[in-house]
Every structure is written in structure tokens, then in C-alpha cells.
Design an enzyme around this catalytic site. Sequence first.
Site, mmCIF file in Angstrom:
data_model
loop_
_atom_site.group_PDB
_atom_site.id
_atom_site.type_symbol
_atom_site.label_atom_id
_atom_site.label_comp_id
_atom_site.label_asym_id
_atom_site.label_seq_id
_atom_site.Cartn_x
_atom_site.Cartn_y
_atom_site.Cartn_z
ATOM 1 N N CYS A 132 0.884 -1.169 0.000
ATOM 2 C CA CYS A 132 0.000 0.000 0.000
ATOM 3 C C CYS A 132 0.920 1.217 0.000
ATOM 4 O O CYS A 132 2.110 1.073 -0.273
ATOM 5 C CB CYS A 132 -0.995 -0.012 1.176
ATOM 6 S SG CYS A 132 -0.301 0.189 2.819
ATOM 7 N N THR A 174 2.287 3.084 2.332
ATOM 8 C CA THR A 174 3.407 2.956 3.273
ATOM 9 C C THR A 174 3.706 1.513 3.647
ATOM 10 O O THR A 174 4.758 1.239 4.222
ATOM 11 C CB THR A 174 3.113 3.708 4.584
ATOM 12 O OG1 THR A 174 1.961 3.111 5.193
ATOM 13 C CG2 THR A 174 2.896 5.191 4.340
#
Length: 146
Positions: free
Chosen positions: A63, A65
Site C-alpha cells: 500500500c 506505506t
Amino acid sequence: MKIAIGCDPNAEEAKQEIIAYIEKKGYGEVTDFGSEDPIYANVAVDVAEHVASGEYDRGVLICGTGLGVSIAANKVKGAYAALVSDVYSATRARLSNDANIVCMGAFTTGAKVREMLVDAFFTNEFVAGCSSQPKVDAFREYDQNR
């Protein structure tokens, strides 16, 4: 090796690059669990359930981070997802923690770093009986009893 991979819509390009890299390196057969759902927890849990069940040997989740997918995946009993951003952590995720899912950020790691993380995760194995065994046994026992 059977590998499950998934991501949120923000990480689609990174996911496609990782799939191509895994296939080029011959690490295993990759199944894409998608990226269309903006609720990253849904794909993370789907991948984690398939890995935890033993249907897949390892998983890759991405995703923005890597934080959200790692938190979501670790809610699944038998899923051991490690968020990594450097080669040492990716190596230790396998050698010391026997992680079965690697998580990374599309916005926080570049393409070449992601390749190095994949290499570290897929070329290392947990060594049964090593000094980390009691630690791994402890979290696995807790996981199985919850």
C-alpha cells in the site's frame, strides 16, 4: 513456491513491477489478488487468509506505506506479516521471525529497493532450532490460543 500478492489502488504499478520481478527471478508462481478495492484491509486479509491456510507459501502486500496492509494481515491467525523497508529487515523477517508475508510501501520505497526486499525475503529461510526459535514459538503459541 506459490505466492499471493495484493495491494491497494495506489500501489498497482509497484505490484505489477514486483510480479514481473518475481517471475523473472523464478521465485515461484504468482497469483494476483487484485488492487481495485480502496479498502486495503480487504485485500490484505484475503492474501493473509490464503497464506495462513497453507494454500500459498508466501505473500506480498503493498500500500502507500505498507503500514495498513501489515496491520490488517496480522489480524489473521497464522499470518505473520513483516513491514520492511531495508534489506536487513527483510532478511531477518525470514531468518529470525519466519514471516510468511512481506509488506512494503509503494510511496516509501523505490522500485530497486523493492526488488532488493523481494530478493532478501524469497532467498532466506527460517532455520529451525536457531536462537530465535523460542521467540517464534512464543508468538505462534499465543496466536494459536487466541
